[in-house]
Each structure stands twice: as C-alpha cells, then as structure tokens.
Motif scaffolding. Structure first.
Motif, PDB file in Angstrom:
ATOM      1  N   ASP A  31       0.808  -1.228   0.000  1.00 46.20           N
ATOM      2  CA  ASP A  31       0.000   0.000   0.000  1.00 46.20           C
ATOM      3  C   ASP A  31       0.841   1.278   0.000  1.00 46.20           C
ATOM      4  O   ASP A  31       0.293   2.372   0.134  1.00 46.20           O
ATOM      5  CB  ASP A  31      -0.972  -0.007   1.181  1.00 46.20           C
ATOM      6  CG  ASP A  31      -0.256  -0.042   2.520  1.00 46.20           C
ATOM      7  OD1 ASP A  31      -0.934   0.066   3.557  1.00 46.20           O
ATOM      8  OD2 ASP A  31       0.982  -0.187   2.537  1.00 46.20           O
ATOM      9  N   TYR A  32       2.135   1.122  -0.155  1.00 49.02           N
ATOM     10  CA  TYR A  32       2.993   2.304  -0.184  1.00 49.02           C
ATOM     11  C   TYR A  32       4.147   1.999  -1.113  1.00 49.02           C
ATOM     12  O   TYR A  32       4.765   0.934  -1.017  1.00 49.02           O
ATOM     13  CB  TYR A  32       3.486   2.616   1.229  1.00 49.02           C
ATOM     14  CG  TYR A  32       4.430   3.788   1.338  1.00 49.02           C
ATOM     15  CD1 TYR A  32       5.665   3.661   1.946  1.00 49.02           C
ATOM     16  CD2 TYR A  32       4.076   5.047   0.844  1.00 49.02           C
ATOM     17  CE1 TYR A  32       6.525   4.725   2.062  1.00 49.02           C
ATOM     18  CE2 TYR A  32       4.930   6.124   0.950  1.00 49.02           C
ATOM     19  CZ  TYR A  32       6.160   5.959   1.553  1.00 49.02           C
ATOM     20  OH  TYR A  32       7.004   7.036   1.665  1.00 49.02           O
ATOM     21  N   ARG A  51       0.907   6.527  -2.135  1.00 51.80           N
ATOM     22  CA  ARG A  51       0.172   5.549  -1.333  1.00 51.80           C
ATOM     23  C   ARG A  51      -0.951   4.962  -2.169  1.00 51.80           C
ATOM     24  O   ARG A  51      -1.361   5.540  -3.178  1.00 51.80           O
ATOM     25  CB  ARG A  51      -0.354   6.200  -0.053  1.00 51.80           C
ATOM     26  CG  ARG A  51       0.797   6.707   0.819  1.00 51.80           C
ATOM     27  CD  ARG A  51       0.433   6.961   2.258  1.00 51.80           C
ATOM     28  NE  ARG A  51       1.597   7.476   2.982  1.00 51.80           N
ATOM     29  CZ  ARG A  51       2.484   6.703   3.604  1.00 51.80           C
ATOM     30  NH1 ARG A  51       2.333   5.393   3.617  1.00 51.80           N
ATOM     31  NH2 ARG A  51       3.526   7.230   4.221  1.00 51.80           N
TER      32      ARG A  51
ATOM     33  N   GLN B  98       5.881   2.272   7.490  1.00 55.56           N
ATOM     34  CA  GLN B  98       5.106   2.857   6.400  1.00 55.56           C
ATOM     35  C   GLN B  98       5.615   4.256   6.032  1.00 55.56           C
ATOM     36  O   GLN B  98       4.849   5.122   5.620  1.00 55.56           O
ATOM     37  CB  GLN B  98       3.613   2.937   6.767  1.00 55.56           C
ATOM     38  CG  GLN B  98       2.947   1.591   6.945  1.00 55.56           C
ATOM     39  CD  GLN B  98       2.692   0.911   5.620  1.00 55.56           C
ATOM     40  OE1 GLN B  98       2.044   1.442   4.745  1.00 55.56           O
ATOM     41  NE2 GLN B  98       3.221  -0.300   5.464  1.00 55.56           N
TER      42      GLN B  98
END
Lengths: 112, 112
Positions: A31-32, A51, B98
């Motif tokens: 997701d990134y 993202r 993240q």
C-alpha cells in the motif's frame, strides 16, 4: 564507475525527451510505493512516493502513476537531462510490515 | 533534509578480521536498516532496528550482528570477515513504519 547492477534493463533516451520507467509489483497487500534514483557509487536517493489510495502524484519534473488493477507502477521524467542518468528502482511496502521490497532496477541513459 | 552518514566510503579488510560499519542519522528516526547490494541481486536486508537496543533479523543475517546503543547510531559488525562479504553496504533510516527510508552514501567493503 561502480555498477549497482549487471544486466539491468536499460532505457536510452535523448536529452529533452520524456522518460517512462516501469515497475511491476507482486503483492496486492502493498500500500505504499517509493521510487529511488541511484547514481554510480552512491546510495539510493528518494525521488517520489505514492500511497495506494492515490493513482497519480506529481513532483518536480517527475510523475508517478499507480495502477492497482494490474499491479503496475511507473515513473515519468519530463524533459530528461544528462543528470538524470542513473539506475532507478521502485520499492513496495506491504501493509503492516516494516520492510521495503526493492525491484532490481532500470538503468536510464541520456544521450545529448 | 534527512542526513544519513556512514563512517567509511571504502574499506579493505582481510579474511578473519572483525569489521565495524557505523551509521548515523540526524533526524531522530525510530527505524534504522542495514542492507547489502550486489550486482544482479539488488538490495537485501541484513538487520533492522525499531528502537534503541532493539534489533530484528532481515533476510540475510548470517555472519553479521548489529548494535544500537543510541537512537541515532546503528552499527553493523562482521565478527570474522569472509571474502563473500565483499559488497556495497547501505544504511537507511525512516521515521516509522510505512514511511520512506533514506539512505546513506554506502560503504564499499572489500575482504581479501
């Protein structure tokens, strides 16, 4: 100079043209995403990130496009310059993990 | 700007020697990482650390250890260097999970 990778895919472009570098990722849980530039003998340099809730993000002369349907990421460089010559690689971060998974890279060569 | 520095750009050691590679970041980042980069293999994670005195094995920890006594400093130790540890070693840091990893300039280690 030192090579960061042998037998890398190579993209050759003329100065002033636009460059498109592609990257496929394998895990739909990622997701990134980050694009790095690595010049010979140097460490990777952050270029731009995106993202998974976005399809497109623009920076200075660079644009990253994310297509989650086909798990594809691209880096577009506008008006490519000799200083853009380097190895470019993408990295993905899977949700709830701490590690980046790096691609092997594409060598961009810019000709005058 | 984030700055990640590594103690040496080039290092030559002999087989069996104990080798210390030092990395310092100045952005108060929580996470720090050690990678090695070899032609055709890309970046491979050796060890990482979430916090002071904490460490986690990466994908290729064998033959290496790490130390994180202070938040800004992450050391990679080769207890008994071998020729197959000749490589480019890259340190990185990130604010948290993240988040983008920022790299140092790398240390080119040659073990004779």
């Amino acid at each position: 100079g030192e090579s960061v990778g042998l037998h890398l895919p190579t993209l050759s472009v003329q100065e002033g043209d636009n460059s498109i570098i592609n990257c496929a990722y394998s895990n739909s849980a990622s997701d990134y995403f980050i694009w790095y530039k690595q010049e010979s003998g140097k460490g990777p340099q952050f270029i731009i990130d995106i993202r998974s809730n976005m399809d497109k993000r623009q920076g200075q002369r660079v644009t990253v496009l994310l297509n989650k349907t086909v798990k594809h990421l691209s880096l577009q460089i506008a008006a490519t310059q000799p200083g853009d010559s380097a190895v470019y690689f993408c990295a993905e971060n899977r949700r709830n993990t701490d590690k980046l998974i790096f691609g092997t890279g594409t060598r961009l060569q810019v000709f005058p | 700007d984030v700055k990640v520095t590594q103690s040496s750009r080039y290092l030559v050691k002999r087989t069996g020697e104990k080798v210390f590679l030092e990395c310092v970041q100045d952005m108060d980042h929580e996470n720090m990482f050690w990678y090695r980069q070899d032609p055709g293999l890309g970046l491979r994670l050796i060890y990482f650390s979430y916090d002071v005195k904490m460490k986690e094995k990466g994908d290729i920890p064998e033959g290496y250890s790490v130390s994180r006594e202070k938040k800004e400093r992450f050391s990679l130790i080769l207890e008994s260097a071998s020729t197959n540890q000749t490589s480019m070693y890259l340190c990185a840091s990130s604010r948290d999970n993240q988040d983008t990893q920022y790299f140092g300039p790398g240390t080119r280690l040659t073990v004779l």
